[in-house]
Scaffold this motif. Structure first.
Motif, PDB file in Angstrom:
ATOM      1  N   ASP A  13      20.760  66.370   8.438  1.00 36.93           N
ATOM      2  CA  ASP A  13      19.799  67.099   9.256  1.00 36.93           C
ATOM      3  C   ASP A  13      19.339  66.198  10.399  1.00 36.93           C
ATOM      4  N   MET A  14      19.868  66.458  11.587  1.00 40.55           N
ATOM      5  CA  MET A  14      19.624  65.588  12.730  1.00 40.55           C
ATOM      6  C   MET A  14      18.146  65.453  13.061  1.00 40.55           C
ATOM      7  N   GLU A  15      17.413  66.549  13.011  1.00 39.83           N
ATOM      8  CA  GLU A  15      16.000  66.467  13.413  1.00 39.83           C
ATOM      9  C   GLU A  15      15.216  65.565  12.464  1.00 39.83           C
ATOM     10  N   SER A  43      23.112  61.413  18.261  1.00 38.93           N
ATOM     11  CA  SER A  43      21.882  60.914  18.895  1.00 38.93           C
ATOM     12  C   SER A  43      21.912  59.404  18.859  1.00 38.93           C
ATOM     13  N   PHE A  44      21.562  58.804  19.986  1.00 37.39           N
ATOM     14  CA  PHE A  44      21.617  57.346  20.100  1.00 37.39           C
ATOM     15  C   PHE A  44      20.228  56.733  20.192  1.00 37.39           C
ATOM     16  N   PHE A  45      20.097  55.592  19.520  1.00 37.28           N
ATOM     17  CA  PHE A  45      18.881  54.772  19.570  1.00 37.28           C
ATOM     18  C   PHE A  45      19.286  53.387  20.019  1.00 37.28           C
ATOM     19  N   LYS A  46      18.447  52.770  20.821  1.00 34.62           N
ATOM     20  CA  LYS A  46      18.699  51.371  21.186  1.00 34.62           C
ATOM     21  C   LYS A  46      18.083  50.462  20.139  1.00 34.62           C
ATOM     22  N   ILE A  52      22.217  52.506  17.386  1.00 31.64           N
ATOM     23  CA  ILE A  52      22.460  53.299  16.185  1.00 31.64           C
ATOM     24  C   ILE A  52      22.859  54.682  16.677  1.00 31.64           C
ATOM     25  N   GLU A  53      23.956  55.202  16.120  1.00 34.60           N
ATOM     26  CA  GLU A  53      24.429  56.542  16.469  1.00 34.60           C
ATOM     27  C   GLU A  53      24.295  57.421  15.236  1.00 34.60           C
ATOM     28  N   LEU A  54      23.445  58.429  15.321  1.00 37.31           N
ATOM     29  CA  LEU A  54      23.364  59.392  14.219  1.00 37.31           C
ATOM     30  C   LEU A  54      24.377  60.490  14.488  1.00 37.31           C
ATOM     31  N   LEU A  55      25.073  60.906  13.440  1.00 35.78           N
ATOM     32  CA  LEU A  55      26.123  61.919  13.582  1.00 35.78           C
ATOM     33  C   LEU A  55      25.849  63.079  12.639  1.00 35.78           C
ATOM     34  N   GLU A  56      25.814  64.264  13.197  1.00 32.87           N
ATOM     35  CA  GLU A  56      25.622  65.469  12.388  1.00 32.87           C
ATOM     36  C   GLU A  56      26.796  66.403  12.655  1.00 32.87           C
ATOM     37  N   GLY A  72      28.403  61.408   0.668  1.00 36.34           N
ATOM     38  CA  GLY A  72      26.966  61.536   0.934  1.00 36.34           C
ATOM     39  C   GLY A  72      26.599  60.955   2.290  1.00 36.34           C
ATOM     40  N   GLU A  73      25.337  61.030   2.634  1.00 35.80           N
ATOM     41  CA  GLU A  73      24.880  60.476   3.902  1.00 35.80           C
ATOM     42  C   GLU A  73      25.013  58.954   3.877  1.00 35.80           C
ATOM     43  N   GLY A  74      25.100  58.370   5.060  1.00 37.50           N
ATOM     44  CA  GLY A  74      25.119  56.906   5.119  1.00 37.50           C
ATOM     45  C   GLY A  74      25.980  56.383   6.239  1.00 37.50           C
ATOM     46  N   ILE A  75      26.253  55.081   6.175  1.00 38.05           N
ATOM     47  CA  ILE A  75      27.024  54.446   7.247  1.00 38.05           C
ATOM     48  C   ILE A  75      28.432  55.041   7.286  1.00 38.05           C
ATOM     49  N   HIS A  76      28.809  55.513   8.454  1.00 41.64           N
ATOM     50  CA  HIS A  76      30.098  56.190   8.639  1.00 41.64           C
ATOM     51  C   HIS A  76      31.112  55.286   9.329  1.00 41.64           C
ATOM     52  N   HIS A  77      30.667  54.548  10.339  1.00 43.74           N
ATOM     53  CA  HIS A  77      31.590  53.635  11.015  1.00 43.74           C
ATOM     54  C   HIS A  77      30.849  52.507  11.722  1.00 43.74           C
ATOM     55  N   ILE A  78      31.617  51.468  12.031  1.00 38.97           N
ATOM     56  CA  ILE A  78      31.098  50.375  12.860  1.00 38.97           C
ATOM     57  C   ILE A  78      31.928  50.376  14.132  1.00 38.97           C
TER      58      ILE A  78
END
Ligand code: CO
Length: 137
Positions: A13-15, A43-46, A52-56, A72-78
């Motif tokens: 859930d991106m929001e 969505s990107f955060f500095k 950090i890139e959130l992916l939905e 499940g949710e979590g780290i997807h890639h570097i």
């Protein structure tokens, strides 16, 4: 490899995730962008020099939907920043890495991107990215 450009995190859930990462990092997301071809919204955060890139997932066939279903949710890639993606792909292939897309794709945040299979890197999906407006070459 120049630096860790970003870490991609798969979220349901991106929001909700944006609110949590805003609290965590102390700053709101500076950019939201859909990558239709990949079935994702990002969505990107500095965070200092990295992001950090959130992916939905935007549809059920999205690789992000499949990832969350399996792990499940979590780290997807570097993602690593590179100054010349073509020569880096060549080098990594010669080192035995399995490249998922040899032709760089246009990813989020104005980047040419190539992914390496997680099997070649001990379970971590690796993204190489080069700025489209790269003038280092
Ligand atoms: Co990424």
């Amino acid at each position: 490899m120049k630096k860790i450009e970003h870490i991609g995190i798969a979220v349901k859930d991106m929001e909700k995730a944006k609110a949590v990462y805003k609290s965590l990092l102390g700053e709101p997301s500076y950019k939201t962008e859909a990558v239709e071809s990949e079935g994702v919204s990002t969505s990107f955060f500095k965070c200092g020099d990295s992001k950090i890139e959130l992916l939905e997932a935007t549809n059920e066939n999205s690789p992000i939907a499949k990832f969350i279903e399996k792990r499940g949710e979590g780290i997807h890639h570097i993602a690593f920043a590179v100054s010349d993606i073509d020569s880096e792909v060549k080098r990594l292939k010669s080192e035995g890495f399995r490249v998922l897309n040899e032709m760089p794709k246009i990813g989020a945040d104005n980047k040419k991107v190539v992914f390496l299979h997680p099997k070649s890197s001990h379970g971590v999906l690796v993204e190489l990215c080069e700025d489209i407006n790269n003038n280092e070459k």
